[in-house]
Design a protein around this motif. Structure first.
Motif, short mmCIF file in Angstrom:
data_model
loop_
_atom_site.label_atom_id
_atom_site.label_comp_id
_atom_site.label_asym_id
_atom_site.label_seq_id
_atom_site.Cartn_x
_atom_site.Cartn_y
_atom_site.Cartn_z
N GLN A 28 -8.20 -4.16 1.49
CA GLN A 28 -6.93 -3.00 0.98
C GLN A 28 -6.98 -2.22 2.91
O GLN A 28 -5.68 -1.94 3.40
CB GLN A 28 -7.10 -1.74 0.42
CG GLN A 28 -6.71 -2.08 -0.70
CD GLN A 28 -6.88 -0.80 -2.05
OE1 GLN A 28 -7.80 -0.02 -1.86
NE2 GLN A 28 -5.99 -0.30 -3.36
N GLN A 29 -8.43 -2.34 2.95
CA GLN A 29 -8.76 -1.78 4.73
C GLN A 29 -8.30 -2.94 5.13
O GLN A 29 -7.11 -2.60 6.47
CB GLN A 29 -10.41 -1.43 4.52
CG GLN A 29 -10.61 0.05 3.89
CD GLN A 29 -11.40 0.30 4.54
OE1 GLN A 29 -12.69 -0.19 5.53
NE2 GLN A 29 -12.72 -0.14 3.23
N HIS A 83 -0.92 4.43 -1.24
CA HIS A 83 -2.52 4.19 -1.02
C HIS A 83 -1.76 4.62 0.99
O HIS A 83 -3.00 5.24 1.79
CB HIS A 83 -3.15 3.01 -0.72
CG HIS A 83 -3.70 2.85 -2.07
ND1 HIS A 83 -4.30 3.75 -2.63
CD2 HIS A 83 -3.00 1.70 -2.68
CE1 HIS A 83 -4.29 2.96 -3.57
NE2 HIS A 83 -3.69 1.25 -3.82
N LEU A 85 -10.30 3.12 0.43
CA LEU A 85 -9.32 1.75 0.48
C LEU A 85 -10.97 0.73 -0.29
O LEU A 85 -11.47 1.04 0.96
CB LEU A 85 -9.61 1.65 1.41
CG LEU A 85 -7.98 2.92 1.73
CD1 LEU A 85 -7.45 2.06 3.16
CD2 LEU A 85 -6.84 2.58 0.22
N LEU A 126 0.59 -1.30 0.08
CA LEU A 126 -0.05 0.10 -0.09
C LEU A 126 0.92 1.44 -0.18
O LEU A 126 0.30 2.59 0.32
CB LEU A 126 -0.23 -0.23 1.00
CG LEU A 126 -2.48 -1.22 1.77
CD1 LEU A 126 -2.93 -1.60 2.56
CD2 LEU A 126 -2.97 -0.84 0.56
N SER A 172 -8.50 -11.52 -2.82
CA SER A 172 -8.37 -10.58 -1.85
C SER A 172 -7.40 -11.23 -0.45
O SER A 172 -6.86 -11.26 0.50
CB SER A 172 -8.97 -9.63 -1.23
OG SER A 172 -9.23 -8.17 -1.99
N ARG A 208 -5.70 -5.11 4.89
CA ARG A 208 -4.19 -4.90 5.05
C ARG A 208 -3.82 -3.51 5.46
O ARG A 208 -2.11 -3.53 6.01
CB ARG A 208 -3.28 -4.49 3.30
CG ARG A 208 -3.79 -5.38 2.20
CD ARG A 208 -3.01 -4.78 0.59
NE ARG A 208 -3.09 -6.39 -0.04
CZ ARG A 208 -1.86 -6.56 -0.70
NH1 ARG A 208 -1.71 -5.64 -0.84
NH2 ARG A 208 -2.74 -7.50 -2.35
#
Length: 239
Positions: free
Chosen positions: A148-149, A136, A144, A133, A178, A151
């Motif tokens: 991604q959240q 980001h 996100l 990330l 994911s 992560r």
């Protein structure tokens, strides 16, 4: 560091007509660096067990001991310090602070430990880069994806250099890709950092990747075995 669980019992609503025996005299030992899945149906007691191991809940009877420290006997203030310094938590709903960026969410726990702004920012940036990330850092959770959240949540859990990471159904809201990516990251961190990962899950994708599988049903451990299909993860993480 070794977690030793002895006769761990948790009864909810003990003084009512409808007590719930969430855990029944559980005995366990988990060594430093293990990658463990605790599996069982909903209501089996697996989340309660993780909450006990992480010092989030107090047993009715029995104890949780980490080396020479009996965490179930700590005061609330001591438990807060123990959780802050020794345990990372990953939850299925991510539990990120929505007003903070990814970088700020990871920095926050280190600031609670007393790290300087520059120290916490440098480590948070490095961890977010390691989980893929790096581009980001300054996005808020709403910007996100779910993967991604999660992560970010992994990076936050690892920020204080914990000895143990407790992951409660961390893949419940994630799609197949994911989930695979997240498990890759956690397995790589487990192998490179020696951090103990303990999952509460009924997701077969997680169970198949664990080195050890503990089955809990109706509050009791019914099986505890090594996964013969476990393979070390050799794909290097993003730097």
């Amino acid at each position: 560091m070794t977690i030793k669980v002895r006769k761990l019992t948790k009864i909810y609503n003990p003084n009512t007509d409808f007590p719930v025996d969430a855990l029944k005299k559980v005995d366990l030992s988990i060594e430093q660096g293990e990658f463990v899945a605790v599996m069982g149906p909903s209501g089996s007691g697996k989340t309660t067990l993780l909450n006990m191991l992480g010092g989030l809940d107090t047993p009715t009877k029995g104890e949780v001991k980490i080396d020479d420290l009996v965490i179930t006997s700590l005061s609330e203030k001591e438990k807060i310090q123990f959780r802050r310094d020794q345990v990372g938590f990953i939850f299925q709903d991510y539990s990120l602070l929505p007003v903070l960026t990814a970088l700020e969410n990871v920095e926050f726990i280190m600031q609670l430990q007393g790290a300087t702004a520059s120290e916490s920012r440098a480590r948070a940036s490095k961890l977010l880069e390691r989980v893929g990330l790096g581009s980001h850092l300054h996005k808020r959770p709403s910007q996100l994806s779910g993967g991604q959240q999660q992560r970010v949540a992994v990076a936050r859990a690892l920020a204080p250099n914990p000895k143990f990471v407790m992951a409660d159904e961390p893949t419940a809201n994630l799609d197949a890709k994911s989930t695979a990516d997240l498990l890759d990251i956690m397995q790589q961190l487990n192998e490179s950092e020696g951090t103990t990962f303990i999952f509460s899950t009924h997701d077969p994708r997680v169970i198949s990747r664990a080195a050890r599988v503990i089955v809990i049903d109706d509050g009791a451990v019914t099986e505890d075995s090594l996964n013969p299909d476990y393979r070390p993860h050799l794909i290097p993480m993003a730097e």
